[in-house]
Design a protein around this motif. Structure first.
Motif, PDB file in Angstrom:
ATOM      1  N   ARG A 169       0.821  -1.213   0.000  1.00  0.00           N
ATOM      2  CA  ARG A 169       0.000   0.000   0.000  1.00  0.00           C
ATOM      3  C   ARG A 169       0.862   1.273   0.000  1.00  0.00           C
ATOM      4  O   ARG A 169       0.578   2.231  -0.717  1.00  0.00           O
ATOM      5  CB  ARG A 169      -0.902  -0.037   1.248  1.00  0.00           C
ATOM      6  CG  ARG A 169      -1.785   1.171   1.409  1.00  0.00           C
ATOM      7  CD  ARG A 169      -2.803   0.940   2.521  1.00  0.00           C
ATOM      8  NE  ARG A 169      -3.532   2.154   2.790  1.00  0.00           N
ATOM      9  CZ  ARG A 169      -3.475   2.849   3.929  1.00  0.00           C
ATOM     10  NH1 ARG A 169      -2.701   2.420   4.911  1.00  0.00           N
ATOM     11  NH2 ARG A 169      -4.174   3.953   4.101  1.00  0.00           N
ATOM     12  N   ASP A 221      -8.949   2.413  -0.612  1.00  0.00           N
ATOM     13  CA  ASP A 221      -9.758   1.293  -0.128  1.00  0.00           C
ATOM     14  C   ASP A 221      -9.415   0.000  -0.871  1.00  0.00           C
ATOM     15  O   ASP A 221      -9.195  -1.057  -0.267  1.00  0.00           O
ATOM     16  CB  ASP A 221     -11.247   1.639  -0.290  1.00  0.00           C
ATOM     17  CG  ASP A 221     -12.169   0.557   0.265  1.00  0.00           C
ATOM     18  OD1 ASP A 221     -11.757  -0.170   1.193  1.00  0.00           O
ATOM     19  OD2 ASP A 221     -13.312   0.438  -0.226  1.00  0.00           O
ATOM     20  N   VAL A 222      -9.339   0.100  -2.199  1.00  0.00           N
ATOM     21  CA  VAL A 222      -9.022  -1.071  -3.034  1.00  0.00           C
ATOM     22  C   VAL A 222      -7.650  -1.643  -2.641  1.00  0.00           C
ATOM     23  O   VAL A 222      -7.492  -2.849  -2.423  1.00  0.00           O
ATOM     24  CB  VAL A 222      -9.029  -0.689  -4.536  1.00  0.00           C
ATOM     25  CG1 VAL A 222      -8.379  -1.783  -5.385  1.00  0.00           C
ATOM     26  CG2 VAL A 222     -10.458  -0.429  -5.018  1.00  0.00           C
ATOM     27  N   ARG A 225      -7.573  -3.249   0.941  1.00  0.00           N
ATOM     28  CA  ARG A 225      -8.207  -4.577   0.946  1.00  0.00           C
ATOM     29  C   ARG A 225      -7.309  -5.613   0.262  1.00  0.00           C
ATOM     30  O   ARG A 225      -7.158  -6.743   0.724  1.00  0.00           O
ATOM     31  CB  ARG A 225      -9.554  -4.533   0.216  1.00  0.00           C
ATOM     32  CG  ARG A 225     -10.672  -3.828   0.996  1.00  0.00           C
ATOM     33  CD  ARG A 225     -11.860  -3.636   0.058  1.00  0.00           C
ATOM     34  NE  ARG A 225     -12.926  -2.862   0.659  1.00  0.00           N
ATOM     35  CZ  ARG A 225     -14.020  -3.379   1.226  1.00  0.00           C
ATOM     36  NH1 ARG A 225     -14.181  -4.700   1.259  1.00  0.00           N
ATOM     37  NH2 ARG A 225     -14.956  -2.607   1.734  1.00  0.00           N
ATOM     38  N   ASN A 228      -4.205  -6.257   2.555  1.00  0.00           N
ATOM     39  CA  ASN A 228      -4.478  -6.774   3.903  1.00  0.00           C
ATOM     40  C   ASN A 228      -4.479  -8.297   3.907  1.00  0.00           C
ATOM     41  O   ASN A 228      -4.226  -8.926   4.932  1.00  0.00           O
ATOM     42  CB  ASN A 228      -5.822  -6.256   4.425  1.00  0.00           C
ATOM     43  CG  ASN A 228      -5.694  -4.843   4.979  1.00  0.00           C
ATOM     44  OD1 ASN A 228      -4.581  -4.340   5.137  1.00  0.00           O
ATOM     45  ND2 ASN A 228      -6.815  -4.202   5.250  1.00  0.00           N
ATOM     46  N   GLN A 229      -4.808  -8.878   2.753  1.00  0.00           N
ATOM     47  CA  GLN A 229      -4.778 -10.339   2.621  1.00  0.00           C
ATOM     48  C   GLN A 229      -3.939 -10.679   1.389  1.00  0.00           C
ATOM     49  O   GLN A 229      -4.422 -11.282   0.440  1.00  0.00           O
ATOM     50  CB  GLN A 229      -6.201 -10.883   2.482  1.00  0.00           C
ATOM     51  CG  GLN A 229      -7.109 -10.509   3.642  1.00  0.00           C
ATOM     52  CD  GLN A 229      -8.513 -11.083   3.459  1.00  0.00           C
ATOM     53  OE1 GLN A 229      -8.722 -12.289   3.508  1.00  0.00           O
ATOM     54  NE2 GLN A 229      -9.471 -10.212   3.213  1.00  0.00           N
ATOM     55  N   SER A 237      -9.692 -11.538  -1.845  1.00  0.00           N
ATOM     56  CA  SER A 237      -9.379 -10.396  -0.974  1.00  0.00           C
ATOM     57  C   SER A 237     -10.271  -9.192  -1.262  1.00  0.00           C
ATOM     58  O   SER A 237     -10.520  -8.368  -0.378  1.00  0.00           O
ATOM     59  CB  SER A 237      -7.908 -10.006  -1.106  1.00  0.00           C
ATOM     60  OG  SER A 237      -7.598  -9.645  -2.429  1.00  0.00           O
ATOM     61  N   LEU A 238     -10.799  -9.102  -2.501  1.00  0.00           N
ATOM     62  CA  LEU A 238     -11.641  -7.954  -2.865  1.00  0.00           C
ATOM     63  C   LEU A 238     -13.130  -8.303  -2.896  1.00  0.00           C
ATOM     64  O   LEU A 238     -13.942  -7.505  -3.362  1.00  0.00           O
ATOM     65  CB  LEU A 238     -11.207  -7.395  -4.232  1.00  0.00           C
ATOM     66  CG  LEU A 238      -9.774  -6.854  -4.323  1.00  0.00           C
ATOM     67  CD1 LEU A 238      -9.487  -6.376  -5.739  1.00  0.00           C
ATOM     68  CD2 LEU A 238      -9.549  -5.722  -3.331  1.00  0.00           C
ATOM     69  N   GLY A 240     -15.499  -8.288  -0.774  1.00  0.00           N
ATOM     70  CA  GLY A 240     -16.436  -7.360  -0.133  1.00  0.00           C
ATOM     71  C   GLY A 240     -16.596  -6.033  -0.856  1.00  0.00           C
ATOM     72  O   GLY A 240     -17.445  -5.218  -0.496  1.00  0.00           O
ATOM     73  N   LEU A 241     -15.806  -5.809  -1.876  1.00  0.00           N
ATOM     74  CA  LEU A 241     -15.809  -4.522  -2.575  1.00  0.00           C
ATOM     75  C   LEU A 241     -17.043  -4.364  -3.464  1.00  0.00           C
ATOM     76  O   LEU A 241     -17.739  -3.342  -3.419  1.00  0.00           O
ATOM     77  CB  LEU A 241     -14.525  -4.435  -3.416  1.00  0.00           C
ATOM     78  CG  LEU A 241     -13.974  -3.084  -3.807  1.00  0.00           C
ATOM     79  CD1 LEU A 241     -13.713  -2.206  -2.596  1.00  0.00           C
ATOM     80  CD2 LEU A 241     -12.691  -3.260  -4.611  1.00  0.00           C
TER      81      LEU A 241
END
Length: 279
Positions: A169, A221-222, A225, A228-229, A237-238, A240-241
């Motif tokens: 990130r 945000d992208v 996420r 993070n994984q 990993s995405l 929930g987006l």
């Protein structure tokens, strides 16, 4: 050209300035090294400089010796203020010391553009400050460039490229809006007390506009996420987006089975734009 102030070791002894671990302090006493950092920031004669965590003032002195128009230094440790007051007296009208927490203080009323930020950042707040400077509400920001010292591992994350373990990130947020370069490294023994790890100076020069178009909040945000994984495939990993994230990934040329560390900055920006269109 050295100034008439006493050597830093004498200053530290005079004011009994032992570095405090809880403040993330490691003092850099070699004026050759502090001057090298100051010079890396470029021509300072027409600039105001913001410095965070000056401690006994080694880098502060170097910035003034290298011709900085005005230095604003934020120092949380009251023990260091008498040492900084001596520098203030030696350079009348060119140094302003603000006592307080750099995460809470607004230095802008004391600064006149153009502004460069140069700092041997306290280890415990360095990354947090960098993220704030990289993600202001409006761009371009108040600063022209950042010349910052971090633990080497953090510096490598800032300049990392896709495919490396350090890429994440921080790499994307820095390189989206800046030219980022690792300037040089410093061994632990350059500091008092020596930290357990090497340090490195990173030079970040702002771009007037981001490298690729994207909404900053959505991109952040992208990327958060995705990394993070980071061991998971992006379709996981995405998840929930967006409900149709696999379709969106494919639409921008990213295989849903790829992992975050394989995806370059341009592709992440394209993904952020596609997500914005679906919302």
């Amino acid at each position: 050209m050295p100034d008439a102030l006493p050597p830093l070791r004498e200053v530290i002894a005079k004011y009994e300035l032992r570095a405090k671990k809880q403040l993330g302090q490691n003092f850099l006493l070699d004026l050759n090294l502090t001057s090298k950092i100051a010079r890396r920031a470029g021509d300072l004669a027409q600039c105001d400089v913001l410095e965070i965590g000056p401690g006994p003032g080694g880098l502060t002195r170097a910035l003034l010796m290298e011709g900085a128009r005005h230095v604003v230094a934020i120092e949380r440790d009251a023990r260091c203020l008498p040492a900084l007051a001596e520098i203030e007296a030696a350079y009348p009208g060119r140094l302003t010391v603000l006592e307080g927490d750099a995460l809470a203080l607004d230095p802008l009323p004391h600064l006149t553009p153009p502004i460069r930020i140069v700092a041997n950042l306290p280890y415990n707040v360095g990354t947090e400050l960098l993220l704030r400077w990289l993600t202001p509400d409006t761009w371009p920001p108040f600063w022209q460039s950042l010349t910052l010292m971090f633990q080497k591992e953090v510096a490598e994350r800032i300049v990392a490229q896709p495919g490396s373990k350090a890429y994440g990130r921080l790499s994307i947020l820095a390189q989206w809006r800046c030219d980022a370069r690792l300037a040089f490294t410093l061994p632990p023994q350059a500091f008092t007390p020596p930290p357990k790890v090497s340090s490195a100076v990173v030079q970040l020069d702002r771009l007037e506009a981001p490298r690729y178009p994207a909404d900053p909040q959505i991109l952040s945000d992208v990327v958060a996420r995705a990394f993070n994984q980071r061991r998971k495939m992006l379709r996981a990993s995405l998840r929930g987006l967006l409900p149709d994230i696999e379709e969106v990934l494919t639409g921008v040329g990213i295989a849903p089975t790829q992992r975050a560390e394989e995806i370059g900055l341009e592709a992440f920006c394209a993904l952020a734009r596609a997500v914005a269109e679906r919302r």
